[in-house]
Design an enzyme around this catalytic site. Sequence first.
Site, PDB file in Angstrom:
ATOM      1  N   HIS A 172     -14.770 -11.936  -5.339  1.00 15.29           N
ATOM      2  CA  HIS A 172     -16.127 -12.091  -4.799  1.00 15.29           C
ATOM      3  C   HIS A 172     -16.042 -11.929  -3.290  1.00 15.29           C
ATOM      4  O   HIS A 172     -15.179 -12.540  -2.645  1.00 15.29           O
ATOM      5  CB  HIS A 172     -16.703 -13.460  -5.169  1.00 15.29           C
ATOM      6  CG  HIS A 172     -18.186 -13.528  -5.008  1.00 15.29           C
ATOM      7  ND1 HIS A 172     -18.791 -13.503  -3.777  1.00 15.29           N
ATOM      8  CD2 HIS A 172     -19.178 -13.597  -5.912  1.00 15.29           C
ATOM      9  CE1 HIS A 172     -20.109 -13.553  -3.943  1.00 15.29           C
ATOM     10  NE2 HIS A 172     -20.365 -13.614  -5.230  1.00 15.29           N
TER      11      HIS A 172
ATOM     12  N   LYS B 295     -10.493 -28.262 -23.034  1.00 14.65           N
ATOM     13  CA  LYS B 295      -9.257 -28.914 -22.613  1.00 14.65           C
ATOM     14  C   LYS B 295      -9.484 -30.066 -21.640  1.00 14.65           C
ATOM     15  O   LYS B 295      -8.573 -30.848 -21.422  1.00 14.65           O
ATOM     16  CB  LYS B 295      -8.266 -27.905 -22.080  1.00 14.65           C
ATOM     17  CG  LYS B 295      -8.658 -27.137 -20.861  1.00 14.65           C
ATOM     18  CD  LYS B 295      -7.452 -26.274 -20.495  1.00 14.65           C
ATOM     19  CE  LYS B 295      -7.760 -25.198 -19.535  1.00 14.65           C
ATOM     20  NZ  LYS B 295      -6.612 -24.394 -19.156  1.00 14.65           N
TER      21      LYS B 295
ATOM     22  N   HIS C  39     -12.489 -14.129  -8.422  1.00 15.53           N
ATOM     23  CA  HIS C  39     -13.731 -14.684  -8.954  1.00 15.53           C
ATOM     24  C   HIS C  39     -13.897 -14.461 -10.457  1.00 15.53           C
ATOM     25  O   HIS C  39     -14.365 -15.345 -11.175  1.00 15.53           O
ATOM     26  CB  HIS C  39     -14.893 -14.016  -8.208  1.00 15.53           C
ATOM     27  CG  HIS C  39     -16.249 -14.456  -8.610  1.00 15.53           C
ATOM     28  ND1 HIS C  39     -16.680 -15.762  -8.463  1.00 15.53           N
ATOM     29  CD2 HIS C  39     -17.305 -13.780  -9.150  1.00 15.53           C
ATOM     30  CE1 HIS C  39     -17.932 -15.861  -8.889  1.00 15.53           C
ATOM     31  NE2 HIS C  39     -18.328 -14.680  -9.324  1.00 15.53           N
TER      32      HIS C  39
ATOM     33  N   GLU D  52     -29.404  -9.037  -6.470  1.00 18.44           N
ATOM     34  CA  GLU D  52     -28.028  -9.144  -5.974  1.00 18.44           C
ATOM     35  C   GLU D  52     -27.437  -7.751  -5.797  1.00 18.44           C
ATOM     36  O   GLU D  52     -28.052  -6.750  -6.199  1.00 18.44           O
ATOM     37  CB  GLU D  52     -27.172  -9.968  -6.951  1.00 18.44           C
ATOM     38  CG  GLU D  52     -27.604 -11.427  -7.007  1.00 18.44           C
ATOM     39  CD  GLU D  52     -26.838 -12.269  -8.009  1.00 18.44           C
ATOM     40  OE1 GLU D  52     -26.096 -11.711  -8.824  1.00 18.44           O
ATOM     41  OE2 GLU D  52     -27.010 -13.493  -7.969  1.00 18.44           O
TER      42      GLU D  52
ATOM     43  N   ARG E 108     -19.960  -5.130  -5.595  1.00 20.60           N
ATOM     44  CA  ARG E 108     -18.963  -6.084  -5.141  1.00 20.60           C
ATOM     45  C   ARG E 108     -17.611  -5.505  -4.740  1.00 20.60           C
ATOM     46  O   ARG E 108     -16.997  -5.949  -3.778  1.00 20.60           O
ATOM     47  CB  ARG E 108     -18.707  -7.016  -6.304  1.00 20.60           C
ATOM     48  CG  ARG E 108     -18.915  -8.415  -5.946  1.00 20.60           C
ATOM     49  CD  ARG E 108     -18.892  -9.227  -7.166  1.00 20.60           C
ATOM     50  NE  ARG E 108     -20.139  -9.944  -7.231  1.00 20.60           N
ATOM     51  CZ  ARG E 108     -20.396 -10.869  -8.112  1.00 20.60           C
ATOM     52  NH1 ARG E 108     -19.506 -11.171  -9.025  1.00 20.60           N
ATOM     53  NH2 ARG E 108     -21.530 -11.513  -8.085  1.00 20.60           N
TER      54      ARG E 108
ATOM     55  N   ARG F 203     -17.638  -5.478 -12.554  1.00 18.49           N
ATOM     56  CA  ARG F 203     -18.826  -6.112 -13.131  1.00 18.49           C
ATOM     57  C   ARG F 203     -19.989  -6.133 -12.146  1.00 18.49           C
ATOM     58  O   ARG F 203     -19.823  -6.503 -10.976  1.00 18.49           O
ATOM     59  CB  ARG F 203     -18.491  -7.543 -13.540  1.00 18.49           C
ATOM     60  CG  ARG F 203     -19.671  -8.325 -14.062  1.00 18.49           C
ATOM     61  CD  ARG F 203     -19.232  -9.718 -14.447  1.00 18.49           C
ATOM     62  NE  ARG F 203     -18.798 -10.472 -13.303  1.00 18.49           N
ATOM     63  CZ  ARG F 203     -19.496 -11.468 -12.752  1.00 18.49           C
ATOM     64  NH1 ARG F 203     -20.666 -11.811 -13.238  1.00 18.49           N
ATOM     65  NH2 ARG F 203     -19.016 -12.122 -11.720  1.00 18.49           N
TER      66      ARG F 203
ATOM     67  N   ALA G 222     -21.679 -21.324 -12.102  1.00 22.07           N
ATOM     68  CA  ALA G 222     -22.449 -20.113 -11.795  1.00 22.07           C
ATOM     69  C   ALA G 222     -23.611 -20.443 -10.872  1.00 22.07           C
ATOM     70  O   ALA G 222     -24.313 -21.424 -11.065  1.00 22.07           O
ATOM     71  CB  ALA G 222     -22.945 -19.465 -13.080  1.00 22.07           C
TER      72      ALA G 222
HETATM   73  P1  FAD Z   1     -16.188 -20.928 -19.339  1.00 23.93           P
HETATM   74  O1  FAD Z   1     -17.563 -21.292 -18.992  1.00 23.93           O
HETATM   75  O2  FAD Z   1     -15.201 -20.851 -18.247  1.00 23.93           O
HETATM   76  O3  FAD Z   1     -15.642 -21.985 -20.413  1.00 23.93           O
HETATM   77  C1  FAD Z   1     -14.279 -21.986 -20.776  1.00 23.93           C
HETATM   78  C2  FAD Z   1     -14.033 -23.138 -21.734  1.00 23.93           C
HETATM   79  O4  FAD Z   1     -12.780 -22.948 -22.377  1.00 23.93           O
HETATM   80  C3  FAD Z   1     -13.957 -24.521 -21.089  1.00 23.93           C
HETATM   81  O5  FAD Z   1     -14.667 -25.417 -21.891  1.00 23.93           O
HETATM   82  C4  FAD Z   1     -12.463 -24.881 -21.157  1.00 23.93           C
HETATM   83  O6  FAD Z   1     -12.186 -26.257 -21.276  1.00 23.93           O
HETATM   84  C5  FAD Z   1     -12.077 -24.173 -22.433  1.00 23.93           C
HETATM   85  N1  FAD Z   1     -10.657 -23.870 -22.559  1.00 23.93           N
HETATM   86  C6  FAD Z   1      -9.918 -23.012 -21.827  1.00 23.93           C
HETATM   87  N2  FAD Z   1      -8.650 -23.001 -22.279  1.00 23.93           N
HETATM   88  C7  FAD Z   1      -8.591 -23.860 -23.318  1.00 23.93           C
HETATM   89  C8  FAD Z   1      -7.556 -24.297 -24.185  1.00 23.93           C
HETATM   90  N3  FAD Z   1      -6.308 -23.843 -24.100  1.00 23.93           N
HETATM   91  N4  FAD Z   1      -7.859 -25.224 -25.136  1.00 23.93           N
HETATM   92  C9  FAD Z   1      -9.116 -25.730 -25.251  1.00 23.93           C
HETATM   93  N5  FAD Z   1     -10.126 -25.342 -24.460  1.00 23.93           N
HETATM   94  C10 FAD Z   1      -9.864 -24.427 -23.505  1.00 23.93           C
HETATM   95  N6  FAD Z   1     -21.831 -15.104 -13.835  1.00 23.93           N
HETATM   96  C11 FAD Z   1     -23.123 -14.704 -13.888  1.00 23.93           C
HETATM   97  O7  FAD Z   1     -23.522 -13.970 -14.802  1.00 23.93           O
HETATM   98  N7  FAD Z   1     -23.995 -15.138 -12.935  1.00 23.93           N
HETATM   99  C12 FAD Z   1     -23.623 -15.949 -11.906  1.00 23.93           C
HETATM  100  O8  FAD Z   1     -24.440 -16.319 -11.082  1.00 23.93           O
HETATM  101  C13 FAD Z   1     -22.269 -16.345 -11.825  1.00 23.93           C
HETATM  102  N8  FAD Z   1     -21.849 -17.117 -10.807  1.00 23.93           N
HETATM  103  C14 FAD Z   1     -20.564 -17.584 -10.817  1.00 23.93           C
HETATM  104  C15 FAD Z   1     -20.162 -18.457  -9.824  1.00 23.93           C
HETATM  105  C16 FAD Z   1     -18.897 -19.007  -9.855  1.00 23.93           C
HETATM  106  C17 FAD Z   1     -18.458 -19.954  -8.772  1.00 23.93           C
HETATM  107  C18 FAD Z   1     -18.007 -18.669 -10.906  1.00 23.93           C
HETATM  108  C19 FAD Z   1     -16.634 -19.264 -10.984  1.00 23.93           C
HETATM  109  C20 FAD Z   1     -18.395 -17.769 -11.882  1.00 23.93           C
HETATM  110  C21 FAD Z   1     -19.675 -17.218 -11.848  1.00 23.93           C
HETATM  111  N9  FAD Z   1     -20.101 -16.324 -12.823  1.00 23.93           N
HETATM  112  C22 FAD Z   1     -21.392 -15.914 -12.850  1.00 23.93           C
HETATM  113  C23 FAD Z   1     -19.224 -15.955 -13.925  1.00 23.93           C
HETATM  114  C24 FAD Z   1     -19.593 -16.801 -15.161  1.00 23.93           C
HETATM  115  O9  FAD Z   1     -19.911 -18.097 -14.743  1.00 23.93           O
HETATM  116  C25 FAD Z   1     -18.467 -16.877 -16.170  1.00 23.93           C
HETATM  117  O10 FAD Z   1     -17.953 -15.599 -16.420  1.00 23.93           O
HETATM  118  C26 FAD Z   1     -18.955 -17.461 -17.468  1.00 23.93           C
HETATM  119  O11 FAD Z   1     -19.602 -18.683 -17.233  1.00 23.93           O
HETATM  120  C27 FAD Z   1     -17.811 -17.658 -18.428  1.00 23.93           C
HETATM  121  O12 FAD Z   1     -18.271 -18.379 -19.531  1.00 23.93           O
HETATM  122  P2  FAD Z   1     -17.294 -18.632 -20.747  1.00 23.93           P
HETATM  123  O13 FAD Z   1     -18.082 -19.366 -21.773  1.00 23.93           O
HETATM  124  O14 FAD Z   1     -16.642 -17.376 -21.130  1.00 23.93           O
HETATM  125  O15 FAD Z   1     -16.133 -19.564 -20.144  1.00 23.93           O
HETATM  126  C1  SIN Z   2     -23.055 -14.991  -7.243  1.00 23.91           C
HETATM  127  O1  SIN Z   2     -23.951 -15.825  -7.340  1.00 23.91           O
HETATM  128  O2  SIN Z   2     -22.853 -14.294  -6.259  1.00 23.91           O
HETATM  129  C2  SIN Z   2     -22.172 -14.820  -8.403  1.00 23.91           C
HETATM  130  C3  SIN Z   2     -22.828 -13.973  -9.369  1.00 23.91           C
HETATM  131  C4  SIN Z   2     -21.833 -13.480 -10.353  1.00 23.91           C
HETATM  132  O3  SIN Z   2     -20.641 -13.734 -10.252  1.00 23.91           O
HETATM  133  O4  SIN Z   2     -22.275 -12.777 -11.258  1.00 23.91           O
END
Ligand code: FAD
Ligand code: SIN
Length: 525
Positions: free
Chosen positions: A241, A34, A349, A113, A288, A384, A45
């Site tokens: 978080h 989007k 988070h 972690e 967590r 998680r 992440a």
């Molecule tokens: P996302 O990566 O969020 O991608 C979502 C996609 O969907 C985007 O491209 C968006 O544009 C698209 N989209 C959404 N709605 C629409 C729509 N209506 N139409 C078209 N496109 C749409 N996890 C770990 O395992 N390790 C970590 O260290 C970790 N650290 C994190 C740190 C932070 C700050 C955050 C926020 C999360 C972290 N997580 C971590 C969690 C992890 O990053 C996410 O759960 C994971 O990346 C989600 O991936 P995804 O592909 O499901 O979605």
């Molecule tokens: C973090 O780096 O603490 C985030 C890791 C996660 O959300 O899995």
Amino acid sequence: MTRRFDFLVIGSGIAGISFALKAAQYGKVAILCKTTLGESNTSFAQGGIASVTYKPDSFEKHIEDTLIAGDGHCDADVVNKVVTEAPSQIEELLNWGIDFDRTEEGLFDLHREGGHSEHRILHHKDNTGYEIQQALIREVKRHPNIEIFERHFAIEILTQHHLGEYVTHHTPGIECYGAYVLEQRTNYIHTFLSKITLMATGGIGRVYSTTTNPDIATGDGIAMVYRARGIVKDMEFVQFHPTALYHPGDRPSFLITEAIRGYGAVLRTQNGKEFMYKYDERGSLAPRDIVARAIDNEMKTRGHDYVYLDVTKKNPEETKVHFPNIYKKCLEYGIDITKDYIPVSPTQHYLCGGILVDMNGRSTIDRLYAAGECSCTGLHGANRLASNSLIEAIVYADAAVKDAVKRLDEIGINEFVPDWNDEGTSLPEEMVLITQSFREVEQIMSTYVGIVRSNLRLQRAMNRLEILYKETENLFNKSVVSREICELRNVISVAYIIIKHAIARKESRGLHYTVDYPEKHKTDL
Ligand code: FAD
Ligand code: SIN
């Protein structure tokens, strides 16, 4: 315009792109996002990606840690699948050019972690997600079978409902034929027809007023599937978080990775006292849910807005090497983490629940798969384990491709789907109605549906939300479709399901804690 693809992928995070890259060997793929390809939770992440790599770690230990964190609510078969398939999926990431940090001896430098009994987190400094996202973007951009549609917003998935047939809630036999998609540059609504659709829309952070998630996290996929009568599960398990940087007004909130506690940082009250051992024998490295609740309790009983994270006892040069982005970001706010305590507070988070899928990533709607944060596989249970979500996303994207390609030849494109009908609508008169309603949802959820819940708070949240729901549906039915009104509708749906599931769970388990039922049922619901 009507477009036709073998695979329609909604979302360009790790789940969507890794699915697209593999599916493209078997057919034409459209990938939608989007905003831009790079704006995703994946890019944010920090800590890394969990996978058993070297002894003394073992699959058994990773499985056990995941089950313990999940507080009796994980699906043990799913946990086994993700943990044992993780190393081969890490190989695929390495083949796509992702670079994880190594020691001087050339071995992977593994972090630890909260909730992990071993060092098993592969990482790239403290910005693992950015490294992964950039590598995936490089691969997807050069693939001849993948067409990328940036700034294309999926509004609804297409089902029999759009053919004019009547379908009741959760009726088996609902099929997905693609999606209606708003091209934001032209405001035109396209019909994307596909044999197979993957929902990979990520998280729900914007349902709350403070979150570590970027702005795209409005739970669109979950809301679309719910409206299409697909099953959505475990939505009460919203993960906060424990340690987001306390800096009011920041949106998203900046995360201070849990890996920093694995490295040796400890939590302290504002008067400098370490407090975590009062709550759990694992101290600052407890899972967590426990750490977030302990901080919440310390803050509430002391009337403080934050606690401190102290990494000052560690070697300053080493700290800068391991956590360069956190060091830099905090310095911008006048905090030198090698000398000063870091003010932190718990922040929304992650969502453990979502679109229910089976072990092949199939949702309850035929021809629709889901992977990543919008899905509920059963891996995380009620809480998680850190760094288990990136790995879940690639394992399930892989499972979904393998299952989908087996059926590809039997499935046709449904040519009977009509174009989007916007008769009788006009431009919304006042944008302020949408932005204000958004704020109200965030406030309701943060005030009444946070870390500690009660019957009274949940019911109050539901009552307030009902008013917003009615007003928004009314506005939606009269307005020309825009991304803003759709997102508002979606966050209201997601908030509604979270509250509904929270009200239904009459116990405290994992991330769902309610003062009215503080005990856990002996057997899981
Ligand atoms: P996302 O990566 O969020 O991608 C979502 C996609 O969907 C985007 O491209 C968006 O544009 C698209 N989209 C959404 N709605 C629409 C729509 N209506 N139409 C078209 N496109 C749409 N996890 C770990 O395992 N390790 C970590 O260290 C970790 N650290 C994190 C740190 C932070 C700050 C955050 C926020 C999360 C972290 N997580 C971590 C969690 C992890 O990053 C996410 O759960 C994971 O990346 C989600 O991936 P995804 O592909 O499901 O979605
Ligand atoms: C973090 O780096 O603490 C985030 C890791 C996660 O959300 O899995």
